[in-house]
Design an enzyme around this catalytic site. Structure first.
Site, PDB file in Angstrom:
ATOM      1  N   CYS A  21      -0.006   3.924   2.616  1.00 33.33           N
ATOM      2  CA  CYS A  21       0.408   3.482   3.956  1.00 33.33           C
ATOM      3  C   CYS A  21       1.845   3.903   4.228  1.00 33.33           C
ATOM      4  CB  CYS A  21       0.288   1.967   4.085  1.00 33.33           C
ATOM      5  SG  CYS A  21      -1.400   1.340   3.899  1.00 33.33           S
ATOM      6  N   CYS A  48       0.834  -1.211   0.000  1.00 35.04           N
ATOM      7  CA  CYS A  48       0.000   0.000   0.000  1.00 35.04           C
ATOM      8  C   CYS A  48       0.871   1.265   0.000  1.00 35.04           C
ATOM      9  CB  CYS A  48      -0.910  -0.040   1.228  1.00 35.04           C
ATOM     10  SG  CYS A  48      -1.771   1.484   1.587  1.00 35.04           S
TER      11      CYS A  48
END
Length: 89
Positions: free
Chosen positions: A16, A13
């Site tokens: 993230c 991600c």
């Protein structure tokens, strides 16, 4: 009062990875006033399902009374700090 920030993330991600330095800086500056629990959704799907996490990153701030705040997407430091203060950190 125990305050926990649950960080739901995945290694793949991109957003993230953008969120991580913000959380690390907060954790250093707040020195033990709250706990950080990192939850890798690929490895801990049961916890992600329990908290109904559908998008990443998701941050959930909770205290002894339950969930205080939920953030979806990259969240700015000021918003996280406001939620931590509301939770009693």
């Amino acid at each position: 009062m125990t305050v926990t920030l649950k960080d739901f993330y995945a290694d793949w991600c991109g957003p993230c990875k953008t969120q991580d330095p913000i959380l690390e800086e907060l954790e250093d500056d707040w020195e033990g006033r709250f706990e950080v629990e990192k939850v890798n959704v690929d490895e801990q799907q049961d916890i992600a399902n329990e908290y109904q996490v559908r998008s990443l990153p998701t941050l959930i701030i909770e205290n002894d009374d339950g969930i205080v705040e939920r953030f979806v997407g990259v969240t700015q430091r000021d918003d996280i700090e406001d939620a931590l203060e509301s939770a009693g950190a």
